[in-house]
Scaffold this active site. Structure first.
Site, PDB file in Angstrom:
ATOM      1  N   LEU A   9     -46.982   0.361  -0.170  1.00 13.04           N
ATOM      2  CA  LEU A   9     -46.060   1.021  -1.101  1.00 13.04           C
ATOM      3  C   LEU A   9     -46.701   0.356  -2.292  1.00 13.04           C
ATOM      4  CD1 LEU A   9     -43.491   2.047  -2.364  1.00 13.04           C
ATOM      5  CD2 LEU A   9     -42.345   0.098  -2.123  1.00 13.04           C
ATOM      6  N   CYS A  13     -47.909   4.723 -10.104  1.00 10.52           N
ATOM      7  CA  CYS A  13     -49.087   5.328  -9.730  1.00 10.52           C
ATOM      8  C   CYS A  13     -49.192   6.814 -10.429  1.00 10.52           C
ATOM      9  CB  CYS A  13     -48.738   5.982  -8.187  1.00 10.52           C
ATOM     10  SG  CYS A  13     -49.026   4.471  -7.042  1.00 10.52           S
ATOM     11  N   SER A  15     -50.775   7.064 -13.214  1.00 10.77           N
ATOM     12  CA  SER A  15     -52.052   7.216 -13.797  1.00 10.77           C
ATOM     13  C   SER A  15     -52.934   5.864 -13.715  1.00 10.77           C
ATOM     14  CB  SER A  15     -52.002   7.339 -15.324  1.00 10.77           C
ATOM     15  OG  SER A  15     -51.337   6.386 -15.790  1.00 10.77           O
ATOM     16  N   ILE A  17     -55.001   2.547 -12.761  1.00 11.95           N
ATOM     17  CA  ILE A  17     -55.304   1.684 -11.583  1.00 11.95           C
ATOM     18  C   ILE A  17     -54.435   2.206 -10.318  1.00 11.95           C
ATOM     19  CG2 ILE A  17     -55.366  -0.498 -10.283  1.00 11.95           C
ATOM     20  CD1 ILE A  17     -55.809  -1.707 -13.227  1.00 11.95           C
ATOM     21  N   TYR A 156     -47.245 -10.100 -23.659  1.00 13.99           N
ATOM     22  CA  TYR A 156     -47.960  -9.527 -22.342  1.00 13.99           C
ATOM     23  C   TYR A 156     -48.662 -10.836 -21.709  1.00 13.99           C
ATOM     24  CZ  TYR A 156     -50.988  -6.830 -19.535  1.00 13.99           C
ATOM     25  OH  TYR A 156     -51.899  -6.477 -18.435  1.00 13.99           O
TER      26      TYR A 156
END
Length: 312
Positions: A9, A13, A15, A17, A156
């Site tokens: 899972l 996804c 775009s 990696i 971040y």
């Protein structure tokens, strides 16, 4: 008799990696994986489905998943046969860059809701089944910013530091259940999203920020960041290849950095436990010697620092 395919899972996804990883696993020559490639907005699934080709509907299925929603996570797992996940890849993430004074608390909370609590939410959902079966692998797409702070990326980096501490702590307990955790730590990854983000923030106002700080951000940080991505950046395909190796490993590592060209940039912190060497050197390179910084980044692009191909 061949082993049954492992259910993988993957979050995020649509775009980058996540997309590349889903496609590479789905096209595994030995067909060892049944991939559930997820994204928050299924309206963006076209690129993934095109890249998957004939694997779509065979070794790859696409599902909706919002890592910030308990209900969405539950619905996604209910769509998986038996609800059992063998490999969880926490890949969904968002970025935030800019002068701290000009960033809203809501934007900061969104970063943590997705990057940290989103990953925790998924782990809590799959862990009972993994523990019951006494097997599993949790892969976390972290960042080198989970190892060192980077100027104008405070929020971040904080979200990635949180991930590193959380999953390293959890890894100790889970070994008792034969469950492995792997923190994959890319450096700069060159994607269309990153390019657009740098363009957007270059003209953003960042209200509440003093003129000096805004000038440092636009005139020093952004050019250095572009130079970093140009000289040291990896493609999503290259990062995905490393993750495929990690997933296929008999004894998965706790940590795997994907880009050896970035190693000199994190070595300063390891050399000085006090942290002063890294902070002072970074300060001097960005604020006093930007030309030297750019020269150093170009040197890192030479062949001697290229990422090796990890053995199978």
């Amino acid at each position: 008799m061949a082993d049954a395919p492992r259910t993988v899972l993957i979050s995020g996804c649509s775009s980058g990696i996540g997309l590349e990883l889903a496609v590479q696993l789905a096209h595994d020559p030995r067909q060892r994986y049944q991939v559930v490639a997820t994204m928050r907005d299924l309206g963006k699934k076209g690129t993934l489905e095109t890249a998957a080709g004939e694997a779509l509907g065979q070794t790859l299925t696409v599902a909706q998943l919002d890592v910030c929603s308990d209900e969405s996570v539950a619905q996604c797992l209910n769509c998986i046969q038996g609800g059992e996940v063998d490999v969880l890849v926490n890949n969904a993430g968002v970025g935030l860059v800019g002068p701290l004074e000009g960033l809203s608390l809501a934007a900061m909370q969104n970063v943590f809701d997705t990057n940290f609590f989103g990953a925790v939410r998924l782990v809590k959902a799959v862990l009972p089944s993994m523990k019951r079966r006494r097997q599993g692998h949790i892969v976390v797409v972290s960042s080198v910013m989970g190892l060192q702070g980077v100027v104008f990326n405070e929020v971040y980096a904080a979200s990635k530091f949180a991930m590193e501490g959380f999953f390293e702590s959890l890894a100790v307990q889970l070994l008792q259940f034969n469950i492995f955790i792997s923190l994959v730590e890319p450096g700069p990854v060159v994607t269309e999203f990153e390019g657009k983000l740098l363009e957007q923030v270059s003209t953003a106002e960042f209200p509440g920020t003093d003129p000096d700080t805004l000038s440092y951000f636009r005139d020093l940080y952004l050019p250095a960041s572009r130079e970093l991505f140009h000289n040291v950046g990896q493609s999503p395909q290259d990062v995905a290849k490393v993750i495929v190796k990690v997933i296929g490993s008999a004894r998965p590592p706790l940590r795997r950095r994907t880009n050896t060209r970035y190693t000199p940039l994190i070595a300063l912190k390891a050399m000085d436990p006090s942290g002063s060497l890294y902070v002072r050197t970074s300060h001097c390179l960005l604020f006093r010697w930007p030309r030297l910084l750019n020269l150093g980044l170009r040197c890192l692009a030479c062949s001697c620092f290229r990422t090796p191909v990890w053995p199978r």
